[in-house]
Design an enzyme around this catalytic site. Structure first.
Site, mmCIF file in Angstrom:
data_model
loop_
_atom_site.group_PDB
_atom_site.id
_atom_site.type_symbol
_atom_site.label_atom_id
_atom_site.label_comp_id
_atom_site.label_asym_id
_atom_site.label_seq_id
_atom_site.Cartn_x
_atom_site.Cartn_y
_atom_site.Cartn_z
ATOM 1 N N LYS A 128 3.396 -2.176 -50.886
ATOM 2 C CA LYS A 128 4.093 -1.360 -50.020
ATOM 3 C C LYS A 128 2.979 0.062 -49.688
ATOM 4 O O LYS A 128 2.220 0.398 -50.511
ATOM 5 C CB LYS A 128 5.385 -0.707 -50.518
ATOM 6 N N GLY A 147 13.865 4.281 -53.244
ATOM 7 C CA GLY A 147 14.437 5.872 -53.560
ATOM 8 C C GLY A 147 15.787 6.205 -53.170
ATOM 9 O O GLY A 147 16.442 6.840 -53.611
ATOM 10 N N GLY A 148 16.293 5.035 -52.425
ATOM 11 C CA GLY A 148 18.053 5.053 -52.076
ATOM 12 C C GLY A 148 18.210 3.550 -51.575
ATOM 13 O O GLY A 148 18.879 3.306 -50.715
ATOM 14 N N GLY A 149 17.761 2.594 -52.239
ATOM 15 C CA GLY A 149 17.884 1.244 -51.930
ATOM 16 C C GLY A 149 16.821 0.188 -51.074
ATOM 17 O O GLY A 149 16.904 -0.584 -50.764
ATOM 18 N N SER A 150 15.522 1.371 -51.170
ATOM 19 C CA SER A 150 14.520 0.560 -50.421
ATOM 20 C C SER A 150 13.840 -0.742 -50.926
ATOM 21 O O SER A 150 13.104 -1.073 -49.806
ATOM 22 C CB SER A 150 13.298 1.545 -50.058
ATOM 23 N N SER A 199 13.274 0.795 -47.084
ATOM 24 C CA SER A 199 11.716 1.103 -46.457
ATOM 25 C C SER A 199 10.831 0.153 -46.765
ATOM 26 O O SER A 199 9.673 0.248 -46.199
ATOM 27 C CB SER A 199 11.377 2.442 -46.521
#
Length: 405
Positions: free
Chosen positions: A9, A105-108, A84
């Site tokens: 990534k 960081g929140g489901g990425s 993301s």
């Protein structure tokens, strides 16, 4: 991983390549060295193919970014890939590589893995060092982890990339992970395993998504798992607490840097930063107090059950038009549907993985999320591996698949 191609990534440093975190304004300065996780993959023989596109600063779970030629969903080009870690997910789903590095960081990791019908794993916070991560400074929710077509590849990645590093304080207190321990856990099975089910949370998912996940859980029960009714206090608030936490942490990290480049940001990020600027420091503190209560509640529950099962997302992949892809868009309901069940794992720092367990609306992939206790990635992987071994979870070759050989 000798000879295995791996994609990284864009927010994680790869020597000789820029880590621009999905931005358009940041200079394409080559990274001077590999991030620790990348260096460990290389040392195990992996061939690093390059970096994959992501949403701007990783702040969208949908998969749109006007600064990149973003991939579409591997199963339907009229649908978003999730974010993301969008490029990493689609690279794996289409066969460019069998495993890729993502950040969550929140489901990425879990969101794009679910929407593209592959496996994904967010390891415990600190298990894989963030040393060499583009935005690691000050983040309390970002985790590194793999996206893959098999659970064995998730486990191999975890065994190789885990371990303390002096450049990441959060990684230094982790318990020792014996070499090969995660791969060794894949054959455990689920007999006697206690799986916590919060029916109230499951009712927040679309019917077809919930039905696919429940069928998978029923199959686990037939193989000896014990489905235990639980209630996760404040679970419905996790996304709101998570938005405030990651939003203000990113705002504090990048605010001064992006100030001269506001007009060069995507519309969604401009809006986010404008909103974050209206909050006060005590708003962040209040969110962390609530987060602490949530962490305590989940820790108590994990003394009663071994893992907690949730949907990976509340809906299947949302649609996107060519105009939206090129011009940008803002869709809060779709964003919330992606993150509804994701932030519980980030706020608690617990390991969480997702498995492709069927399809929902229009035949689009659905993911089942398994959340485990701190440092117990082995238990999460054992459940995912059983789902895969029995055929309950399987990766379906998408229309966009390619064969590099």
């Amino acid at each position: 991983l000798e000879g295995v191609p791996v994609a990284i990534k864009e927010e994680v440093c790869v020597e000789g390549l820029p880590a621009r975190v999905g931005t358009g304004w940041m200079a394409p300065t080559p990274s001077a060295a590999d991030a620790v996780a990348v260096a460990r993959l290389r040392a195990a023989g992996a061939i690093i193919l390059g970096t994959t596109p992501m949403t701007e600063y990783g702040m969208s779970p949908l998969g749109g970014n006007v600064h990149r030629t973003m991939p579409r969903n591997a199963h339907d080009p009229s649908r978003l890939p999730g974010g993301s870690s969008s490029g990493s997910a689609v690279a794996v789903a289409t066969g460019v590589c069998p495993v890729a590095l993502g950040a969550d960081g929140g489901g990425s990791i879990r969101i794009p893995a679910s929407l593209n019908g592959i496996f994904g794993l967010k390891l415990t916070f600190g298990r894989v060092p963030l040393s060499g991560h583009g935005l690691a400074g000050g983040s309390s929710v970002v985790h590194l982890g793999p996206l893959a077509t098999t659970v064995r590849d998730l486990a191999l990645f975890g065994d190789i990339a885990s371990g303390p590093d002096s450049g990441d304080a959060a990684s230094q207190g982790q318990p020792h992970l014996a070499p090969g321990a995660l791969v060794d856990a894949l054959g455990r099975g689920v007999r006697g395993l206690r799986i916590g089910i919060d029916e109230g949370e499951w009712q927040a998912a679309d019917t077809a998504v919930a039905e696919a996940g429940k069928r998978a859980l029923d199959a686990l029960a037939k193989d000896g798992a014990i489905l235990c009714p639980i209630t996760i206090p404040m679970a419905e608030l996790a996304a709101a607490i998570g938005y405030l936490t990651i939003g203000l942490e990113v705002f504090a990290t990048i605010g001064s840097d992006v100030a001269p480049h506001q007009s060069e940001l995507g519309l969604d990020l401009q809006l986010l930063l404008a909103v974050m600027a209206t909050f006060r420091p005590d708003d962040y503190i209040d969110a962390q107090r609530l987060r602490g209560r949530l962490r305590q509640a989940v820790a108590t529950l994990l003394g009663e059950v071994d893992v907690i099962a949730l949907p990976a997302t509340a809906r299947v992949a949302p649609p996107i038009t060519d105009a939206e892809a090129s011009g940008g868009f803002i869709d809060p309901p779709a964003l919330d549907a992606m993150c509804r069940f994701a932030f519980l794992g980030n706020l608690t720092g617990l390991p969480a993985g997702t498995a492709p367990v069927g399809t929902g609306e229009l035949g689009l992939p659905v993911g089942l999320q398994i959340l485990g206790d701190a440092w117990d990635e082995a238990c999460v992987l054992a459940v995912l591996a059983h789902l895969e071994r029995t055929g309950i979870a399987r990766v379906i070759r998408p229309p966009a698949a390619i064969d590099l050989l």
